[in-house]
Each structure stands twice: as structure tokens, then as C-alpha cells.
Design an enzyme around this catalytic site. Structure first.
Site, PDB file in Angstrom:
ATOM      1  N   GLU A 102      40.191  51.431  33.264  1.00 13.43           N
ATOM      2  CA  GLU A 102      40.510  50.010  33.000  1.00 13.43           C
ATOM      3  C   GLU A 102      41.792  49.717  32.270  1.00 13.43           C
ATOM      4  OE1 GLU A 102      39.649  47.274  33.898  1.00 13.43           O
ATOM      5  OE2 GLU A 102      40.020  45.853  32.438  1.00 13.43           O
ATOM      6  N   TRP A 155      48.994  31.913  48.168  1.00  9.21           N
ATOM      7  CA  TRP A 155      49.320  33.225  47.967  1.00  9.21           C
ATOM      8  C   TRP A 155      49.185  33.741  49.477  1.00  9.21           C
ATOM      9  CZ3 TRP A 155      46.507  37.409  49.711  1.00  9.21           C
ATOM     10  CH2 TRP A 155      46.673  38.876  48.837  1.00  9.21           C
ATOM     11  N   ASN A 205      42.776  27.502  52.253  1.00  7.27           N
ATOM     12  CA  ASN A 205      42.345  28.730  51.292  1.00  7.27           C
ATOM     13  C   ASN A 205      41.631  29.616  52.375  1.00  7.27           C
ATOM     14  OD1 ASN A 205      41.879  30.703  49.539  1.00  7.27           O
ATOM     15  ND2 ASN A 205      40.496  29.454  48.553  1.00  7.27           N
ATOM     16  N   GLY A 206      42.072  31.103  52.628  1.00  9.90           N
ATOM     17  CA  GLY A 206      41.159  32.157  53.209  1.00  9.90           C
ATOM     18  C   GLY A 206      41.849  32.296  54.589  1.00  9.90           C
ATOM     19  N   GLU A 234      48.947  46.699  36.897  1.00 11.97           N
ATOM     20  CA  GLU A 234      48.810  45.407  37.614  1.00 11.97           C
ATOM     21  C   GLU A 234      49.870  44.581  36.625  1.00 11.97           C
ATOM     22  OE1 GLU A 234      45.211  43.451  37.435  1.00 11.97           O
ATOM     23  OE2 GLU A 234      44.859  43.857  35.530  1.00 11.97           O
ATOM     24  N   ARG A 244      46.062  31.158  40.963  1.00 10.47           N
ATOM     25  CA  ARG A 244      45.269  31.502  42.499  1.00 10.47           C
ATOM     26  C   ARG A 244      46.406  32.052  43.283  1.00 10.47           C
ATOM     27  NH1 ARG A 244      41.549  30.764  45.361  1.00 10.47           N
ATOM     28  NH2 ARG A 244      39.385  31.142  44.093  1.00 10.47           N
ATOM     29  N   LYS A 278      44.148  35.676  41.189  1.00 11.70           N
ATOM     30  CA  LYS A 278      42.907  35.716  40.246  1.00 11.70           C
ATOM     31  C   LYS A 278      41.663  35.984  40.945  1.00 11.70           C
ATOM     32  CE  LYS A 278      40.893  35.624  36.066  1.00 11.70           C
ATOM     33  NZ  LYS A 278      40.935  36.815  35.569  1.00 11.70           N
ATOM     34  N   HIS A 291      41.480  69.886  37.507  1.00  8.83           N
ATOM     35  CA  HIS A 291      41.194  70.261  38.880  1.00  8.83           C
ATOM     36  C   HIS A 291      42.536  69.498  39.928  1.00  8.83           C
ATOM     37  CE1 HIS A 291      37.400  71.915  38.065  1.00  8.83           C
ATOM     38  NE2 HIS A 291      37.281  71.269  37.347  1.00  8.83           N
ATOM     39  N   LYS A 314      45.021  47.869  33.837  1.00 11.75           N
ATOM     40  CA  LYS A 314      45.983  46.945  33.209  1.00 11.75           C
ATOM     41  C   LYS A 314      47.333  47.048  33.237  1.00 11.75           C
ATOM     42  CE  LYS A 314      43.252  44.413  32.990  1.00 11.75           C
ATOM     43  NZ  LYS A 314      42.135  44.346  33.572  1.00 11.75           N
ATOM     44  N   CYS A 368      44.261  31.112  47.663  1.00 10.84           N
ATOM     45  CA  CYS A 368      45.282  29.926  47.465  1.00 10.84           C
ATOM     46  C   CYS A 368      44.453  28.960  46.519  1.00 10.84           C
ATOM     47  CB  CYS A 368      45.818  29.177  48.657  1.00 10.84           C
ATOM     48  SG  CYS A 368      46.377  30.578  49.803  1.00 10.84           S
TER      49      CYS A 368
END
Ligand code: F6R
Length: 592
Positions: free
Chosen positions: A465, A74, A100-101, A472, A27, A587, A488, A469, A2
Site C-alpha cells: 500500500e 477521463w 461514461n463507459g 500513484e 472521476r 477515482k 530472491h 500510494k 467520467c
């Protein structure tokens, strides 16, 4: 994950908090709230949704309060609703907390509090902090916080205000980021530096276990036992403009287009200091790279370069996996921890546990003064400026620049390799000049539900990557694979409904890649390729080709990663998605 912001000064606090929160929205963005001390009582406003909902609801309220705290959430504990949004208060409405946390023992605390007749209203862990501080308050807010944190377990940062001591904020860092901003007759706290940039560039990053008593006319920092500490402020090299969109539709697009400059700044940073680190990678038996997400992909690229030039074996490990592994690690190992934020919990704690076992810790970070930066034996910086878009772009290529610079410092041919590296910003500019063409191609594929990304050697991490991208920000399912692995298993996925994106520069595995492309085509798969300009063979095979200037094969990831960023961006934007704040993501991931 957050965002936290706090202000104690002489101006109306609400405006500062809202501006700060807007800059912290990356955030977390499911709900937001503020608490201010207005005429001796707590004024609290919370709203579900983005910061603009909060702004709408407080707009026009002429609050005079000059002390307050704000939060953008968040969710970790408890659904997204107004009741669970921060700030949280004690039962008498005298203390307000933003946090936050995670408080890991909150269930225990909640039961204890309920036995003391506390009415626990929300489903959050945060509410426990407000009650704990209220119960411990005996005329000194700082004392109450110091006593309260003794009971908390977990990784967190929080800030509290109280009507009992209306002129101050007390805040704590214990595992989640928190910085103090120093102004004139006003002081600030925030979980991240961008929130402070419109007001000050002088900051004091707090270390774990530190508590700050912040007032308009002074800042006092204590350790968790209440001993006063002396800490120096640092000057942040970022300005407020660098954290704005600058005419682009999204931060992500702006940050993609900034890459010629951020690469130039990062490369020049290393050349001017002549790649100096006070030890050699060759002094160690092994390099262990730890990182998460995009930073992990940069680490995979770095492995090829470091093994080639420094001739030291490199393991690249997901930080969340290394932390609890039984791998033998000791003083003969060097850890390279890569993190844009320098605050990612998994990266920090896995690197620190390796350091505890005797390994040397070298970090590559973008945020100077971040926890990882301060905890490392040595840090190398990406000079990418603030990255606000949740999807990492410019920091990925800047991490590559640092890794490549580090690797070639072991080469006999360093001067020539450096000259080639210096051409990269200009060549990235050339790739960006075909953004419209990439958009045209991307839109053709916006309707697909699944995609594969394939590459070999240095292009394999670029494939990973590209897939990250796409998934997400566009929520299209995408998998990245080393092209040789396709047969395989993943080849079973190929049909006309699953396009394959191939990263295929002319390097030593080029011919092998062409065979893999043939295998996709034979199964009616569509192929989008990234390859070198003038590659008619590849053009012939691909349904769509994005061509980039040809470079030495070592340098291809700098150029091939830009089209995969743009491809994902244009699809997500076309689909009308929230590119900068994709669902469920934040983020900086400061929880495990
Ligand atoms: C993806 C992305 C994440 C981060 C990851 C690590 O676009 O941004 O995967 O790369 O959360 O973050 P840092 O580099 O801050 O440790």
C-alpha cells in the site's frame, strides 16, 4: 470513469451543472463540457483541462436554461481535445449526449452510420449514441433511447437532452453508475452521489438496464423493454460538508486526518450490530477475496485475520484476474468483494460471475446503494463518508476495521479483542500528531527516483500500500515486497540511490525484519523505518524512523498505514503535483 451530471428543474441549470461537475472532478479531469436547452436550441460549451477552464469560459453568460447535462472526461477513445470532449451531438444539433463507459461495438456502429451518410466528427465511441438516437427519433425521446440501446454493446451510462422535448432528460445505466436525485420541483441525475449532495440526499440508484425519464415535476424509471418500474428512494447518510475540503489543502490530507473518526464510526457500527451476518464464514470451504488496488491490499490484511480467527482458508485474488480464470468456484465458496465505490467493473463482474457459479457474495463497500451493494447477498459498510481524493486512505483503514471486526467475531476472546480495537482511533490520532515530523522525513526523500517498501506478515500488505500510494501521487517508482522475498531478486536494486521503507513493528517476524534491514544497509541502501515507540534497536539501524504507539501485533496495520499515507502525500505535495487528481487516474474505474 467520467462524471455525468444532469438537471431538470426551475432554476438556471448551468450553475447546478458546474457545481455538480466540480464535485465529480475526481472521476476524470482531462476536459469538461455542458449542454443546455436555451431558447429552443442546444447551447454547448466544452473545454480541455479542469472544470475551472469550463467555468471561466461560461462565466458571465446569462443562460436561462433550466434543463441541461454536464460531463467531466477521463479519455478512453480519442485524444484529449475539444472535439472529443462531451457532450456530443447528432448532425442536426438536436440531440446532445454525455456518456461514461465504453461502447465496445462503436466501430461497427460508426461504419453503419457512415453508410447512412452520417458525418462522424470525433474519435469517440460516444458520438455514435447521439446519431443512433437521432436516427431512431420518431416523436418520443424515451422510445428513441430504448431502441438505440438495443444496438449498443459494452458497459456504459449516458444522458441525453433534445430540443424536440426540451423539458426532460433521458438517461440509461448499463454497467456504469448512475443515480437519480429527487428534489422539489427539480430532479437530478449523476454518476456519483457527491454531485447531488448540495441539492438533495434523496436518491434512487439505477440498476443495469434501467432508463429514466427525468423532468422537473417527476421521475419515471423503466426497464430496457419500456415497462414502468416502481423504485423507492433511499436517504444518503452523507452531507454536503463531508464532501468539502474543510480547510485542508487537499482532500487526501483531510481524509487522512479524518481516520480517527471514520475508524470510530466503522468500529462502532459493527459493535452495535454485534458483527451480525446471517451466516458463518465457517459454513464455507474457502473464502475468496476479490478487489482491486488499495481494496485488494486491505483484503490481503484481512486474509491473515480471517485465517487466524475464523480458521477458514482465504485466497485473495485481483478481481481482473479472477474474472477470466478457470478456478473451480461453487456453492461451497464465499466471495468477499471489497470496494470503496462499489462500482469498480473488475470487482463487480468477477464477484457476479462467481455468484453465478453458486458462490455466496458478501461485499464490503463504502457507497450504500452502489451496484455491488445491491448485487450482493449481503453487504457490510465502511462508515468512512465520501472519499474524494483519488488515492484511497480513510476507506483503506475502514475496510481493515470491518475485516478485523468480522474476523474476531469468531474468537472466544472477542470481548477483549474488541476493547483493544476500540483504542485504535485514539492511537491513530497519536500517529497524526507527528505529521510534521513525518513531513520533515518525507522531504529528504523527495528527490529519489526509485524506492522499495518491505514488510513481512501483516506488514507486507502495508508495504504494498505504501508503494502504491507513493507511485500513484508522486510518480516516483516504488515497489512493495515481502521482505523475505528480497533476496530472491529485488535485492539487486539496492544501492545508495534506492532508499528502502521498512514496516517493522515488534511482531513475530520482527527479528527477521531486522536481518533484512541489515542486508539493505550492507549494500549502502538508506532505510526509513516505521516501528514502535521506544524501539532503540530499530532506531539504531534506520536512517530515519517514524515511531507509532505499540499495539498488539494483530492491530499494527491500522497504525503503520497512516505514516505511509502521509509520507507519500508530503512528497507529492512538495513536488507540486496534483495530489487529489493524479495524472491518468480516476477515482472509480468502471471500465475493464
Ligand atoms: C489507490 C486506489 C485504487 C482503488 C481501486 C479500487 O489509491 O484508490 O487502487 O483502491 O481502484 O477501487 P474501489 O475500492 O472503489 O473498488
Amino acid at each position: 470513469m467520467c462524471g455525468i451530471v444532469g438537471y431538470a428543474g426551475k432554476n438556471p441549470a448551468l450553475l447546478v451543472l458546474l457545481q455538480g461537475l466540480e464535485r465529480l472532478e475526481y472521476r476524470g479531469y482531462d476536459s469538461a463540457g455542458v449542454a443546455l436547452i436555451e431558447n429552443g436550441t442546444l447551447f454547448i460549451e466544452k473545454k480541455v483541462g479542469k472544470i475551472r477552464e469550463l467555468i471561466r469560459s461560461v462565466w458571465g453568460k446569462e443562460l436561462k436554461a433550466t434543463v441541461g447535462i454536464g460531463h467531466t472526461r477521463w479519455a478512453t477513445h480519442g485524444e484529449v481535445c475539444e472535439l472529443n470532449a462531451h457532450p456530443h451531438t447528432d448532425n442536426r444539433g438536436e440531440f446532445a449526449v454525455v456518456h461514461n463507459g465504453i461502447i465496445e461495438n462503436y466501430r461497427e456502429l460508426k461504419e453503419e452510420l457512415q453508410r447512412l451518410d452520417v458525418e462522424y466528427r470525433s474519435q469517440t465511441d460516444t458520438e455514435a449514441i447521439a446519431h443512433l438516437i437521432a436516427l431512431n427519433y420518431q416523436g418520443d425521446l424515451l422510445e428513441a433511447v430504448l431502441k438505440g440501446i438495443k444496438k449498443l454493446k459494452g458497459a456504459y451510462a449516458f444522458a441525453v437532452i433534445s430540443v424536440k422535448e426540451p423539458n426532460k432528460i433521458v438517461a440509461v445505466r448499463y454497467g456504469s453508475p448512475l443515480v437519480v436525485g429527487i428534489g422539489r420541483g427539480e430532479n437530478f441525475i449523476a454518476s456519483d452521489i457527491p454531485a447531488l449532495l448540495p441539492f438533495t440526499r434523496k436518491v434512487i440508484p439505477l440498476d443495469d438496464g434501467e432508463v429514466v425519464d427525468l423532468r422537473p415535476d417527476g421521475v419515471h424509471i423503466y426497464d430496457s423493454e419500456g415497462n414502468l418500474l416502481v423504485k423507492e428512494a433511499i436517504d444518503v447518510p452523507w452531507d454536503a460538508i463531508s464532501a468539502e475540503k474543510g480547510g485542508f489543502k487537499h482532500f487526501m490530507l483531510k481524509e487522512i486526518f479524518e481516520q480517527p473518526r471514520t475508524l470510530g464510526d466503522t468500529i462502532r457500527g459493527y459493535i452495535s450490530r454485534d458483527y451480525h451476518i446471517p451466516f458463518s464464514l465457517r459454513d464455507f470451504r474457502r473464502v475468496i477475496v476479490v478487489a482491486c488496488g488499495t481494496s485488494y491490499h486491505a483484503g490481503l490484511v484481512g486474509k491473515y485475520w480471517i485465517e487466524k480467527y475464523a480458521r477458514v482458508p482465504v485466497d485473495v485474488v485481483y478481481a481482473s484476474e479472477l474474472r477470466y480464470s478457470d478456478a473451480p468456484i461453487g456453492e461451497k465458496d464465499i466471495i468477499i468483494a471489497i470496494s470503496q465505490s462499489g462500482e469498480t467493473a473488475d470487482t463487480r463482474f468477477s464477484a457476479l460471475s462467481a455468484k453465478d457459479k453458486g458462490a455466496t457474495l458478501l461485499s464490503i463497500v463504502n457507497v450504500i446503494g452502489s451496484a455491488l451493494d445491491r448485487e450482493s447477498d449481503y453487504s457490510l459498510y465502511t462508515h468512512a463518508g465520501p472519499e474524494i481524493g483519488v488515492a484511497a486512505t480513510k476507506t483503506f483503514t475502514a475496510q481493515l476495521a470491518v475485516l478485523y471486526s468480522l474476523a474476531i467475531s469468531y474468537s472466544e476472546d472477542k470481548e477483549r479483542l474488541t476493547e483493544n480495537l476500540l483504542k485504535i482511533p485514539g492511537l491513530v490520532e497519536e500517529v497524526l500528531s507527528i505529521a510534521d515530523r513525518i513531513r520533515e522525513i518525507a522531504l529528504k526523500y523527495a528527490g529519489y527516483k526509485n524506492m522499495l517498501y518491505l514488510g513481512r506478515h501483516l506488514s507486507y500488505p502495508v508495504a504494498l500500500e505504501g508503494a502504491l500510494k507513493l507511485k500513484e501521487i508522486s510518480y516516483i517508482h516504488a515497489e512493495g515486497y515481502p521482505a523475505g522475498e528480497m533476496k530472491h531478486g529485488p535485492i539487486a536494486l539496492i544501492d545508495e540511490k534506492t532508499p528502502t521503507f521498512v514496516i517493522c513493528p515488534k511482531d513475530k517476524v520482527y527479528e527477521k525484519m531486522l536481518s533484512n534491514i541489515e542486508e539493505v544497509l550492507a549494500r549502502k541502501g538508506k532505510v526509513i523505518g516505521v516501528g514502535f515507540q521506544g524501539d532503540s534497536e530499530l532506531r539504531e539501524l534506520c536512517n530515519d524512523l517514524i515511531d507509532v504507539p505499540s499495539v498488539h501485533e494483530d492491530l499494527t496495520p491500522f497504525l503503520t498505514s497512516v505514516p505511509v499515507q502521509l509520507f507519500a502525500y508530503y512528497i507529492a505535495d512538495y513536488l507540486g503535483l496534483d495530489v487529489d487528481q493524479p495524472r491518468n487516474l480516476a477515482k472509480t474505474v468502471t471500465v475493464e
